[in-house]
Scaffold this active site. Structure first.
Site, PDB file in Angstrom:
ATOM      1  N   CYS A   2       0.952  -1.146   0.046  1.00 46.70           N
ATOM      2  CA  CYS A   2      -0.250  -0.121   0.021  1.00 46.70           C
ATOM      3  C   CYS A   2       0.778   1.355   0.009  1.00 46.70           C
ATOM      4  CB  CYS A   2      -0.905  -0.034   1.334  1.00 46.70           C
ATOM      5  SG  CYS A   2      -1.736  -1.327   1.438  1.00 46.70           S
ATOM      6  N   ARG A  27       4.639   0.174  -6.329  1.00 48.46           N
ATOM      7  CA  ARG A  27       4.769  -0.846  -4.970  1.00 48.46           C
ATOM      8  C   ARG A  27       3.715  -1.898  -5.264  1.00 48.46           C
ATOM      9  NH1 ARG A  27       7.474   1.877  -0.765  1.00 48.46           N
ATOM     10  NH2 ARG A  27       6.061   0.379   0.646  1.00 48.46           N
ATOM     11  N   TRP A  74      -3.152  -2.623  -1.538  1.00 50.00           N
ATOM     12  CA  TRP A  74      -2.875  -3.862  -1.801  1.00 50.00           C
ATOM     13  C   TRP A  74      -3.665  -4.803  -1.029  1.00 50.00           C
ATOM     14  CZ3 TRP A  74      -0.615  -8.427  -0.512  1.00 50.00           C
ATOM     15  CH2 TRP A  74      -0.217  -9.180  -1.624  1.00 50.00           C
ATOM     16  N   ASN A 100      -1.514   2.060   5.958  1.00 49.76           N
ATOM     17  CA  ASN A 100      -0.837   0.752   5.582  1.00 49.76           C
ATOM     18  C   ASN A 100      -0.451  -0.158   6.879  1.00 49.76           C
ATOM     19  OD1 ASN A 100      -0.479   2.257   3.191  1.00 49.76           O
ATOM     20  ND2 ASN A 100       1.658   2.503   3.182  1.00 49.76           N
ATOM     21  N   GLY A 101      -0.540  -1.411   6.433  1.00 48.10           N
ATOM     22  CA  GLY A 101      -0.100  -2.191   7.552  1.00 48.10           C
ATOM     23  C   GLY A 101      -1.405  -3.118   7.887  1.00 48.10           C
ATOM     24  N   GLU A 481      18.158 -16.787 -10.258  1.00 46.23           N
ATOM     25  CA  GLU A 481      17.645 -15.453 -10.490  1.00 46.23           C
ATOM     26  C   GLU A 481      17.267 -15.060 -11.917  1.00 46.23           C
ATOM     27  OE1 GLU A 481      16.782 -12.979  -8.857  1.00 46.23           O
ATOM     28  OE2 GLU A 481      17.180 -11.209 -10.222  1.00 46.23           O
ATOM     29  N   LYS A 485      13.471 -13.790 -12.840  1.00 45.22           N
ATOM     30  CA  LYS A 485      12.986 -12.772 -13.628  1.00 45.22           C
ATOM     31  C   LYS A 485      12.070 -12.901 -14.754  1.00 45.22           C
ATOM     32  CE  LYS A 485      14.066 -10.100 -11.881  1.00 45.22           C
ATOM     33  NZ  LYS A 485      14.808 -10.298 -10.288  1.00 45.22           N
ATOM     34  N   GLU A 488       8.374 -13.823 -13.035  1.00 51.08           N
ATOM     35  CA  GLU A 488       7.804 -12.789 -12.568  1.00 51.08           C
ATOM     36  C   GLU A 488       7.167 -11.668 -13.502  1.00 51.08           C
ATOM     37  OE1 GLU A 488       9.278 -10.514  -9.229  1.00 51.08           O
ATOM     38  OE2 GLU A 488      11.450 -10.558 -10.449  1.00 51.08           O
ATOM     39  N   HIS A 504      19.194 -35.477 -11.923  1.00 43.01           N
ATOM     40  CA  HIS A 504      18.303 -35.857 -10.725  1.00 43.01           C
ATOM     41  C   HIS A 504      17.017 -35.616 -11.155  1.00 43.01           C
ATOM     42  CE1 HIS A 504      22.215 -37.139  -8.960  1.00 43.01           C
ATOM     43  NE2 HIS A 504      22.687 -36.250  -9.354  1.00 43.01           N
ATOM     44  N   LYS A 603       6.236  -4.238  -4.847  1.00 44.56           N
ATOM     45  CA  LYS A 603       7.614  -4.041  -4.695  1.00 44.56           C
ATOM     46  C   LYS A 603       8.104  -4.265  -3.308  1.00 44.56           C
ATOM     47  CE  LYS A 603      11.373  -2.351  -6.324  1.00 44.56           C
ATOM     48  NZ  LYS A 603      12.471  -3.562  -7.173  1.00 44.56           N
TER      49      LYS A 603
HETATM   50  O1  M6R Z   1      13.210  -5.329  -1.005  1.00 42.89           O
HETATM   51  P1  M6R Z   1      13.552  -6.914  -0.760  1.00 42.89           P
HETATM   52  O2  M6R Z   1      14.902  -7.082  -1.178  1.00 42.89           O
HETATM   53  O3  M6R Z   1      13.726  -7.401   0.859  1.00 42.89           O
HETATM   54  O4  M6R Z   1      12.583  -7.862  -1.395  1.00 42.89           O
HETATM   55  C1  M6R Z   1      12.848  -9.000  -1.695  1.00 42.89           C
HETATM   56  C2  M6R Z   1      11.960  -9.784  -2.622  1.00 42.89           C
HETATM   57  O5  M6R Z   1      10.466  -9.497  -2.292  1.00 42.89           O
HETATM   58  C3  M6R Z   1      12.546  -9.228  -4.135  1.00 42.89           C
HETATM   59  O6  M6R Z   1      13.681  -9.486  -4.213  1.00 42.89           O
HETATM   60  C4  M6R Z   1      11.503  -9.961  -5.340  1.00 42.89           C
HETATM   61  O7  M6R Z   1      12.003 -11.135  -5.176  1.00 42.89           O
HETATM   62  C5  M6R Z   1      11.822  -9.210  -6.626  1.00 42.89           C
HETATM   63  N1  M6R Z   1      10.426  -9.088  -7.127  1.00 42.89           N
HETATM   64  C6  M6R Z   1      12.365  -9.923  -7.168  1.00 42.89           C
HETATM   65  O8  M6R Z   1      12.600  -9.298  -8.690  1.00 42.89           O
END
Ligand code: M6R
Length: 608
Positions: A2, A27, A74, A100-101, A481, A485, A488, A504, A603
Site C-alpha cells: 500500500c 509498489r 494492496w 498501511n499495515g 535469478e 526474472k 515474474e 536427478h 515491490k
Molecule cells: O526489498 P527486498 O529486497 O527485501 O525484497 C525481496 C523480494 O521481495 C524481491 O527481491 C522480489 O523477489 C523481487 N520481485 C524480485 O525481482
C-alpha cells in the site's frame, strides 16, 4: 504494497495527490482513493483498478482544494472492492483515514464498537481503526489518534483528517514507513520518498510510535505518552530524475541499464587500492566483531536471497568463515542456536520486507550482532540493525529487481574483500581483486551495448511456455535469478537448477519444446557445463548459452549464444546476470506483459 501520500498547502491538492499516487504505483496495488477538504466538508472518491480509474471518477468533481489524503491499497483484509478501498470514513462521515499495515486486534476492537452501535461497511481492519478514532474524538484529532493507537496492536502508517479541523492532517507510524516532506508554506507526508521528492528533498523520517500533527507551516511530533519529540530534517540524496523513466519505455529497462553506475556507486569511496582492501563507514562501530566472527548467516527473500547465495560462494572461497544463507521466511521460525561469534546479515532492497524484518528481530532476540544491507535509506531494516552498508543504487521502481541485485552483489564483494584480507588473501591478491572489481562496470556496459542481439533472441525464444536455467557454483544463483526474472514478468514457467542436479530429475522434461538457458562462461566449471549441454542436445532440447566472448566451442554446441566479456572466475555473475535480465525483459515485452507492475506482485512485501 500500500502507499500513502498527503498534502496541505497553497496549491491545488488533487493533482499533487494524483501525481504522488502514480509515483507509488510501482509498489503494487489493486485499488486507490482520495479524500480532500472541500468547503467545510470532506469529499472522497475511491476506485478499483488503476489510478486512471480514479482519475476518470475525479474528472467531473472540479474540486478546488488545498489539502487531502490519498492511498493505493494492496488487498489483505477483504477483496479489492471500492468499499474496502481507503480512505475509510467513520459512521458520521467526520473522520477519514488511510492505513498501511495490519491491525492485529481489529476483531476485538470491532466487537466492542459493534456493541456501542457502530456499523461497518467494509471487511477491513482499517475501517475499524477509523471508527475507533471517531469514538475517541472530542474535537482534537491529535489526541483522538493517540488514544486510539494506544489500544491497537499491529503495524501501521496512517494519515487521518477530520471535517471539524480543516487544514490539519495527523499521521502516525509503527512498523510501516512514514516520511514528512517540508517546503515553504506546504507540507507533505508519504510512505515512500518517491511520492514527494518532486516537491521537496527536505524530509523528516518518523520513528515507531511517533504521531505528528501537520499544518502547512508546521509539524509537531509527539509519542504515545504525549512527550514532544524533535526529529532533525534530512536531505534526500537522489533527484526526481532517478524516479522517472527518462526516455526508457519501462523502469525495468532503465534500471538494467543503470547497473554499471549502480555497481560504481556501491564501490565509490570504499575501495583502497594500495592496501587491497575496503573501508565501509557504516560498519566501523562494529568492525572488530564483524572481522572476528566465525559464522555469518545471511537472511533475505527473493532476489536478495539469491544475492546472498553468491555472497556465500565468494566469502567461503576467500575466508575460513562458515556462511549460511537462509530464506528470512524460514529463518524466523527456526529453533536457532546462535553462538556469540555469529553475525546475521539481512539483505533487502526496500528495507521493509516483513519476513526479513521479522528475521532481524528474532536474531536480535538471540543476542547476536545483526547487520543490514539495504538500498532504501531510513527504512525499517536500516533502523533496526546495529550497523550496515547502504547500496546507494538509487530508487528501484520496477517490481523486478535488477540494479538492486548487482548492487547487493557489489556490496557482498566489498565485504568479501574486507574479510578476505583478514583471512587468507595476500596484499597482492587484494590488489588484484580491487583491479578486477574496478573493471566490472565497463564490462557490464559492453553487454548492454549489445542488447539488440538479446532482443532478437528473445523474439525467437518467446514462443516457449517452459524454460530451464542451469548454472554451477557462482552461476547457480544466477540461474535461479534468471528463472525468477522470467517468471515474474512474463508469467512463463521457468526453473533454475544447479546444473549438476539436472540428471536427478529435470532432465525428464527436456524435449524440443523445452529450452535450456545454460550459463557457461569459461570458468572452472566449464567442462562440466559442456557435459550438461551435450546431454540436453542428445535429447533435442534447444540451448541458449551465456558464454565467454569468442568461445567457438560453445558457439558450435549451443543453438544460440549470448557472449559476455571474459573476467576472473569470481566475478562472472556480474557478466552473466545482465543478459538474463534483458532476456526476461524482452520476452515479457514480446508477450505484451505489464513489465513494471506484474500481476499479483508488490515491490515491497510488507506482509507475511
Ligand atoms: O526489498 P527486498 O529486497 O527485501 O525484497 C525481496 C523480494 O521481495 C524481491 O527481491 C522480489 O523477489 C523481487 N520481485 C524480485 O525481482
Amino acid at each position: 504494497m500500500c502507499g500513502i501520500i498527503c498534502y496541505l498547502g497553497k496549491r491545488s491538492a488533487v493533482p499533487i495527490l494524483l501525481d504522488g499516487l502514480r509515483r507509488l504505483e510501482y509498489r503494487g496495488y489493486d485499488s486507490s482513493g482520495i479524500a480532500v477538504f472541500n468547503n467545510g466538508s470532506i469529499d472522497r472518491v475511491r476506485a478499483v483498478g488503476k489510478i486512471r480509474q480514479l482519475e476518470d471518477k475525479l474528472d467531473n468533481q472540479g474540486w478546488q482544494t488545498s489539502g487531502g489524503i490519498a492511498h493505493t491499497r494492496w488487498a489483505t483484509h477483504g477483496a479489492p472492492t471500492e468499499s474496502n478501498a481507503h480512505p475509510h470514513a467513520d459512521n458520521s462521515g467526520r473522520i477519514f483515514l488511510i492505513h498501511n499495515g495490519i491491525i492485529e486486534n481489529y476483531q476485538q476492537i470491532k466487537d466492542r464498537l459493534l456493541d456501542k452501535g457502530y456499523h461497518f461497511d467494509s471487511e477491513t481492519d482499517t475501517e475499524v481503526l477509523t471508527q475507533l478514532v471517531a469514538d475517541c474524538y472530542d474535537g482534537d484529532l491529535g489526541q483522538a489518534v493517540t488514544q486510539a493507537l494506544r489500544q491497537v496492536r499491529g503495524a501501521f502508517g496512517i494519515a487521518v483528517i477530520s471535517r471539524d479541523e480543516p487544514g490539519k492532517i495527523v499521521v502516525a507510524r509503527r512498523g510501516s514507513p512514514l516520511i514528512i516532506g517540508i517546503r515553504d508554506g506546504e507540507i507533505f507526508a508519504a510512505s515512500d520518498v518517491a511520492a514527494l521528492v518532486s516537491h521537496t528533498k527536505k524530509v523528516v523520517y518518523l520513528e515507531d510510535n511517533d504521531i505528528a500533527v501537520l499544518t502547512p507551516d508546521q509539524h509537531d511530533i509527539f509519542n504515545l505518552d504525549d512527550a514532544d519529540i524533535r526529529r532533525q530534517p534530512e536531505t534526500v540524496d537522489w533527484d526526481v530524475d532517478a524516479a522517472e523513466k527518462q526516455g526508457f519505455p519501462h523502469f525495468m529497462l532503465k534500471e538494467i541499464f543503470e547497473q554499471p553506475q549502480a555497481v560504481q556507486n556501491a564501490m565509490r569511496g570504499r575501495l583502497i587500492e594500495d592496501e587491497g582492501t575496503v573501508k565501509l563507514g557504516g560498519l566501523q562501530p562494529v568492525l572488530k566483531r564483524f572481522l572476528n566472527m566465525d559464522r555469518l548467516i545471511v537472511v533475505s527473500c527473493g532476489t536478495s536471497y539469491y544475492a546472498g547465495l553468491i555472497g556465500r560462494c565468494i566469502i567461503e572461497h576467500m575466508t575460513e568463515i562458515g556462511v549460511d544463507v537462509d530464506l528470512a521466511s524460514e529463518f524466523r521460525y527456526r529453533r536457532l542456536n546462535l553462538k556469540p561469534g555469529t553475525v546475521v546479515l539481512a539483505i533487502s532492497q526496500s528495507g521493509e520486507t516483513a519476513d526479513t524484518l521479522a528475521a532481524v528481530r528474532e536474531a536480535k532476540r538471540k543476542g547476536v550482532l545483526v547487520l543490514g544491507m539495504v538500498n532504501v535509506v531510513g527504512s525499517n531494516i536500516a533502523r533496526e540493525t546495529a550497523a550496515g552498508v547502504y547500496n546507494h543504487a538509487g530508487p528501484e521502481i520496477g517490481v523486478a529487481s535488477t540494479k538492486a541485485f548487482t548492487s547487493q552483489m557489489a556490496v557482498l564483494y566489498l565485504l568479501c574483500l574486507l574479510l578476505g584480507r583478514r583471512h587468507r588473501m595476500s596484499l597482492a591478491e587484494g590488489q588484484q581483486f580491487v583491479e578486477t572489481f574496478r573493471s566490472v562496470p565497463e564490462k557490464m556496459e559492453r553487454i548492454l551495448q549489445r542488447a539488440d542481439r538479446i532482443e532478437s533472441l528473445a523474439h525467437k525464444y518467446s514462443r516457449y511456455s517452459n524454460y530451464l536455467f542451469l548454472g554451477r557454483q557462482l552461476n547457480y544463483p544466477v540461474a535461479l535469478e534468471g528463472a525468477l526474472k522470467l517468471k515474474e514478468i512474463s508469467y512463463r514457467h521457468a526453473e533454475g537448477y544447479a546444473a549438476g542436479e539436472m540428471k536427478h530429475g529435470p532432465i525428464a522434461l527436456i524435449d524440443q519444446d523445452f529450452p535450456t538457458i545454460c550459463i557457461a562462461p569459461r570458468d572452472s566449471s566449464y567442462e562440466k557445463m559442456i557435459s550438461n549441454i551435450q546431454e540436453i542436445k542428445a535429447r533435442k532440447g534447444p540451448i541458449l548459452g551465456i558464454v565467454s566472448e569468442g568461445d567457438s566451442r560453445m558457439r558450435d554446441l549451443c543453438d544460440d549464444v549470448i557472449e559476455v566479456p571474459q573476467i576472473d572466475d569470481l566475478f562472472t555473475p556480474f557478466m552473466t546476470v545482465v543478459p538474463l535480465q534483458l532476456l526476461a525483459y524482452y520476452i515479457a515485452r514480446e508477450n505484451g506483459c505489464e513489465i513494471d507492475q506484474p500481476r499479483n506482485l508488490a515491490k515491497s512485501v510488507t506482509v507475511e
